[in-house]
Design an enzyme around this catalytic site. Structure first.
Site, short mmCIF file in Angstrom:
data_model
loop_
_atom_site.label_atom_id
_atom_site.label_comp_id
_atom_site.label_asym_id
_atom_site.label_seq_id
_atom_site.Cartn_x
_atom_site.Cartn_y
_atom_site.Cartn_z
CB CYS A 79 84.81 -32.78 -46.11
SG CYS A 79 85.14 -34.61 -46.47
CG HIS A 167 88.22 -32.14 -42.59
ND1 HIS A 167 87.01 -32.13 -41.93
CD2 HIS A 167 88.31 -33.33 -43.42
CE1 HIS A 167 86.13 -33.25 -42.74
NE2 HIS A 167 86.88 -33.75 -43.45
CD GLU A 169 86.73 -29.09 -40.08
OE1 GLU A 169 87.36 -28.37 -40.77
OE2 GLU A 169 86.35 -30.10 -40.29
CB SER A 221 77.12 -29.23 -9.07
OG SER A 221 77.86 -28.69 -10.08
N GLY A 222 78.58 -26.87 -7.45
CA GLY A 222 80.00 -26.51 -6.78
C GLY A 222 81.00 -26.38 -8.09
CB VAL A 224 83.43 -24.40 -13.92
CG1 VAL A 224 83.64 -23.20 -14.82
CG2 VAL A 224 84.67 -25.14 -13.41
CG ASP A 225 79.77 -26.12 -16.74
OD1 ASP A 225 81.08 -25.43 -16.82
OD2 ASP A 225 79.73 -27.31 -17.35
CB SER A 226 75.90 -25.21 -11.35
OG SER A 226 76.88 -25.68 -10.74
CB SER A 227 79.89 -21.77 -9.92
OG SER A 227 80.04 -22.77 -9.17
#
Ligand code: XMP
Length: 507
Positions: A79, A167, A169, A221-222, A224-227
């Protein structure tokens, strides 16, 4: 060395999607501000120029020196990216007679061009542009047209430089992923060797190198990411990682205990801090949602900081920041990166360096990495949960008794979703404790008790959400169970508002 595609961001809403599509080809990519191309990086194998809210002839339009990349890497302009290259190299870009948004079909395309390998006749593409390329630079050739756009795709003859007006994508460009595959794999030579396993292997090696024998602190924090960040770091540096998990008293029923147990089973070195009394005390009588958030944020930093200070030789603070937390498309003011504070802010006086091992991953990739690391499925597929927890689901002031009622009702709802195999079909679910009482009858007794609202939504990114169309039989069972088992509740409602105009949380 990990090969990568660089996506230069000119501010389009869909730049992140280009990144997603390239990652889906198991090829690593980085999205960088348009003017931050990494010079002399031997791992770069190709460059994609994104779309933009600007017209090429706007005064404020983002521009780059094409010479920095032209002739050195294969380039694909999408584009605005296509318009900019055409304009910068002597072509003509003008406002289109009618702005073109939505579906279009490639009426003709060059079947021999490597960009269109495997394309079907009349392949559907998605257009979204107000300008159009009316004349190509000398030596450029048209390789695809639609009924409205003659120069829908071009190539610089004899050069690995392409531009597409549509586009590829977005989902509605039916063969968009194929076009990107043709570019990334065939043209740039992407080896498609980026996988969760390779990510774990390289990241663990890098972390070992980067952290050496240093001590690292991480706030859990419990979620997903921090675990996942913790398990990855644990694999790299073992006991040199200390995790801190703060219980503010407004987690789900038994969550602190269960998550601590999970973390211990994963071999993590975790300090669990029960600070609920402090939070309850500071929140006493507070009803304003923003005020609640502020108090919880402030108390959280205080508690975390006090614990972190006990680890006197710590050099690093690790965070589970992921890619969407970091990138934000350029806006008109040129601001590129939003601030992110997963643990509520870096304790500055501790002078810790920041370590963010998941900073290049999208959420689904984080989950894949978690699985690769052997983490239990219930930790990986866990719904998002707000940092301030049940505090923003209790309308009005917060008391331990209200938290108990809400935890019990929430537990029945969430467990029910799991039992009925509905948990993974919703993005997020929870119960809200309403600040009203209503009349009911139980046995021969008139009751005057609280009402709760159930909230369950479907979403892909929490930016927009629809209420989940849960089966009536399920809702009847949950409602019955809550009223029969949770003392203090005699009425259950279901929230059927979408976002926008409502939000997911009530506060
Ligand atoms: P809303 O209510 O804005 O929520 O539609 C969108 C997503 O963000 C979560 N959320 C929060 N997360 N601290 C958090 O860490 C907060 O204060 C907060 N407020 C909302 C919400 O649960 C949903 O996933």
């Amino acid at each position: 060395m990990q090969q990568k595609i660089i996506i230069l961001d000119f501010g389009s809403q869909t730049t992140q999607l280009i990144g997603r599509r390239v990652r889906e080809l198991d090829t690593f990519c980085e999205i960088l501000p348009y003017n931050k191309f990494p010079k002399n990086d031997p791992s770069v194998i190709g460059v994609i120029l994104s779309g933009s809210p600007f017209s090429v002839y706007d005064e404020k339009a983002f521009k780059i020196e094409l010479d920095e990349i032209r002739g050195k890497y294969p380039i694909l302009g999408i584009c605005y990216g296509a318009q900019f290259m055409s304009y910068a190299l002597g072509g003509k870009v003008e406002p289109a007679e009618s702005r073109e948004y939505g579906r279009a079909n490639l009426q003709t395309f060059d079947h021999e061009n490597p960009l269109f390998k495997g394309f079907d006749e009349h392949s559907q593409v998605w257009m979204s542009h107000g300008d159009t390329i009316t004349a190509l630079p000398e030596g450029f050739k048209v390789i695809a047209s639609t009924d409205k756009v003659v120069n829908a795709a071009y190539q610089a003859e004899g050069e690995p430089l392409w531009g597409v007006q549509f586009h590829p994508e977005v989902f509605h460009s039916v063969q968009g992923s194929l076009l990107l595959k043709n570019f990334v794999v065939d043209i740039c030579g992407g080896k498609q060797d980026w996988s969760a396993a390779s990510f774990v292997e390289t990241t663990v090696a890098e972390l070992k190198e980067q952290l050496g024998n240093d001590r690292v602190i991480l706030g859990l924090s419990g979620g997903v990411d921090s675990s996942v960040a913790a398990v990855l770091l644990n694999k790299a540096i073992g006991k040199n990682l200390t995790c801190i998990f703060v219980d503010h008293g407004m987690l789900r029923k038994n969550e602190f205990k269960n998550v601590m147990h999970d973390y211990e089973c994963l071999g993590l070195n975790v300090i669990g801090v029960d600070a609920s009394e402090k939070f309850f005390k500071d929140l006493e009588g507070v009803t304003d949602p923003e005020q609640k958030r502020k108090i919880i944020g402030r108390d959280f930093i205080e508690v975390f900081d006090a614990e972190a200070h006990k680890i006197t030789d710590a050099k690093w603070l690790a965070q589970g920041t992921i890619y969407p937390d970091r990138i934000e498309s350029l806006n008109i003011t040129g601001k590129t990166i939003k601030s992110h504070h997963n643990v509520g802010g870096l304790p500055e006086e501790m002078n810790l360096k920041l370590c963010e091992p998941l900073q290049w991953l999208f959420k689904d990739e984080v989950r894949k990495v978690g699985r690769e690391l052997g983490m239990p499925e219930h930790l990986i597929t866990r719904h998002p949960f707000p940092g301030p927890g049940l505090a923003v689901r209790i309308l009005g002031d917060i008391t331990p008794e209200k938290v108990r009622i809400l935890q019990d009702a929430d537990d029945i709802f969430i467990q029910g979703l799991r039992d009925w195999n509905l948990y993974d079909q919703v993005w997020q679910a929870g119960v809200i404790l309403l600040p009203i009482k209503s009349v009911g009858v139980m046995g021969d007794e008139r009751t005057y008790e609280r009402a709760v609202a159930l909230r369950a939504v479907t979403s892909t990114d929490a930016m927009t959400a629809d209420w989940a169309h849960l089966p009536y039989e399920f809702m009847a069972k949950v409602s019955n169970d809550i009223i029969n088992k949770v003392k203090g509740v005699n009425r259950v409602c279901y929230d059927i508002s979408s976002k926008p105009p409502a939000t997911i949380e009530w506060e």
